[in-house]
Design a protein around this motif. Sequence first.
Motif, mmCIF file in Angstrom:
data_model
loop_
_atom_site.group_PDB
_atom_site.id
_atom_site.type_symbol
_atom_site.label_atom_id
_atom_site.label_comp_id
_atom_site.label_asym_id
_atom_site.label_seq_id
_atom_site.Cartn_x
_atom_site.Cartn_y
_atom_site.Cartn_z
ATOM 1 N N ASN A 1 -1.947 12.588 3.652
ATOM 2 C CA ASN A 1 -1.538 11.189 3.444
ATOM 3 C C ASN A 1 -0.308 10.849 4.282
ATOM 4 O OD1 ASN A 1 -3.598 10.764 1.580
ATOM 5 N ND2 ASN A 1 -2.359 11.476 -0.143
ATOM 6 N N CYS B 1 -7.630 2.208 5.402
ATOM 7 C CA CYS B 1 -7.608 1.904 3.958
ATOM 8 C C CYS B 1 -8.915 2.332 3.303
ATOM 9 C CB CYS B 1 -7.346 0.419 3.746
ATOM 10 S SG CYS B 1 -5.682 -0.117 4.213
ATOM 11 N N GLN C 1 0.825 -1.212 0.000
ATOM 12 C CA GLN C 1 0.000 0.000 0.000
ATOM 13 C C GLN C 1 0.858 1.261 0.000
ATOM 14 O OE1 GLN C 1 -2.620 -0.316 3.303
ATOM 15 N NE2 GLN C 1 -3.880 -1.958 2.434
ATOM 16 N N ARG C 2 1.929 1.237 0.755
ATOM 17 C CA ARG C 2 2.817 2.391 0.794
ATOM 18 C C ARG C 2 3.469 2.635 -0.572
ATOM 19 N NH1 ARG C 2 6.997 1.676 5.326
ATOM 20 N NH2 ARG C 2 5.011 1.491 6.472
ATOM 21 N N ARG D 1 -0.065 8.136 7.258
ATOM 22 C CA ARG D 1 0.940 7.062 7.241
ATOM 23 C C ARG D 1 1.769 7.074 8.526
ATOM 24 N NH1 ARG D 1 6.162 6.363 5.431
ATOM 25 N NH2 ARG D 1 6.343 8.555 4.848
ATOM 26 N N ALA E 1 0.883 4.130 -2.855
ATOM 27 C CA ALA E 1 0.636 5.539 -2.529
ATOM 28 C C ALA E 1 1.761 6.426 -3.061
ATOM 29 C CB ALA E 1 0.482 5.709 -1.024
ATOM 30 N N GLU E 2 3.023 5.957 -2.897
ATOM 31 C CA GLU E 2 4.143 6.742 -3.404
ATOM 32 C C GLU E 2 4.116 6.822 -4.931
ATOM 33 O OE1 GLU E 2 7.637 4.976 -1.904
ATOM 34 O OE2 GLU E 2 7.332 5.673 0.193
ATOM 35 N N ASN F 1 -9.418 9.011 -2.169
ATOM 36 C CA ASN F 1 -8.852 8.948 -3.522
ATOM 37 C C ASN F 1 -9.950 8.951 -4.578
ATOM 38 O OD1 ASN F 1 -6.238 8.871 -2.517
ATOM 39 N ND2 ASN F 1 -6.220 6.643 -2.379
ATOM 40 N N GLN G 1 -1.094 15.769 0.169
ATOM 41 C CA GLN G 1 0.143 15.024 0.452
ATOM 42 C C GLN G 1 0.455 15.006 1.939
ATOM 43 O OE1 GLN G 1 3.511 16.560 -1.624
ATOM 44 N NE2 GLN G 1 4.889 14.932 -0.951
ATOM 45 N N THR H 1 -8.943 6.082 3.047
ATOM 46 C CA THR H 1 -8.028 6.501 1.975
ATOM 47 C C THR H 1 -8.627 6.229 0.591
ATOM 48 O OG1 THR H 1 -6.164 6.005 3.438
ATOM 49 C CG2 THR H 1 -5.687 6.268 1.100
ATOM 50 N N LYS H 2 -9.274 5.068 0.453
ATOM 51 C CA LYS H 2 -9.881 4.730 -0.833
ATOM 52 C C LYS H 2 -11.006 5.713 -1.177
ATOM 53 C CE LYS H 2 -10.302 0.396 -1.555
ATOM 54 N NZ LYS H 2 -10.783 -0.983 -1.458
#
Length: 379
Positions: free
Chosen positions: A58, A211, A7-8, A62, A11-12, A218, A55, A214-215
């Motif tokens: 996020n 998650c 996942q990281r 994290r 994301a990056e 996004n 950013q 975050t989804k």
Amino acid sequence: MRKLGLQRDLAEAAALERRRHGELHRQSRIFNARVRTIGVDKDALDTQINDKKIQEANERARHETIAGEMKQNDKIICMLEERQKQDIKNLNKAVTEFQQNFQKPETRREFDLSDPQALKKDTPARLSDNDPRCTISGLQKFLGEDLNHDQRVKFQKEQSREWSLQQQRNWKNALADQKFAEDLHDKNRIDLDQKAMELQRKDIETRQAVCAATKDFNRTQAVEFAERKMLEKHQQEGDNVAEISNLLRGDLLSENPEQAASSFGRHRVITDRWKGMNQDQLMAIRYTQQQQVLEKLRLQEEERQRNAEWDRQRIQAARAQLLFERHQQRLNRELRRTLDNANAQLSQEQKSKQIYLQEEVYSNFPTGQYFTQFNTTSR
């Protein structure tokens, strides 16, 4: 951990792709003359600020996730260390109790050799005629006089049996205590495992919630980006149509010379609309350039003549100075020669005068009187 790392990475990669797309969009806006603006692009700055906030959100999420994992790991490590310390403590306690119960100094076979109370417990050399401690060398007991042999043997067997039964009872008690300690240890370990599983379940639920959030975030960002791209596309199409119509009806393609006239005077023009000079202006410029060339040649000729005159005067002055210096040197030599002759003549006259005076002195004074007067004067 592998899922979190994936996942990281995703994301990056998404952030990198978003930055690349933003850079391409910015370049298209900057290098496109139709949409380039002079000054600050507020929409681009707002977009950059929004991307920066996303950013940072996020990155903050994290960091919070990693901090939660570190806290959970620390709790598990603390629980395991506490359990290990408790196990060591229980083991040391069991060993101590076993030594106190089954390894007493009095139960040792050679305890009588190092008993500190041996002298107090010792009996006299003879208590009676039937004393078993009486040896032959002490003449306290002789062969054939042991009358308490059967009672002594019976007592020793009874004592050995009691000792054996006592050791069996102590052994059974020690086994029971050890079993109780093991059961308690297993119970504590099961409780710790259940707590660890509960913490892991809560952590999984927290990760799933993060998650999901975050989804959703996004997805919302993707919808907003698509809408913004659609609005930009419509706006760009309208701007293109307006620009084409303005160019077709404007003075740029028609090349109207009046469009370059400036409001500050006829002698000034607008550079981005000026189409060039006419023939009269070009002829006037060429005539002015020719006049400037002739004037420059005249000034150069005057400068050359003036420099030549200055050179001639400088040479004449240097020649006159040289002649004057030579004349001055000649006069100095003649004057020096005259002074040398005068000095030589004066020196000759002075020497002659001194010789004459010395002769006069010698002629007027006798020799002895002269020496006496000379000695008195010297004293």
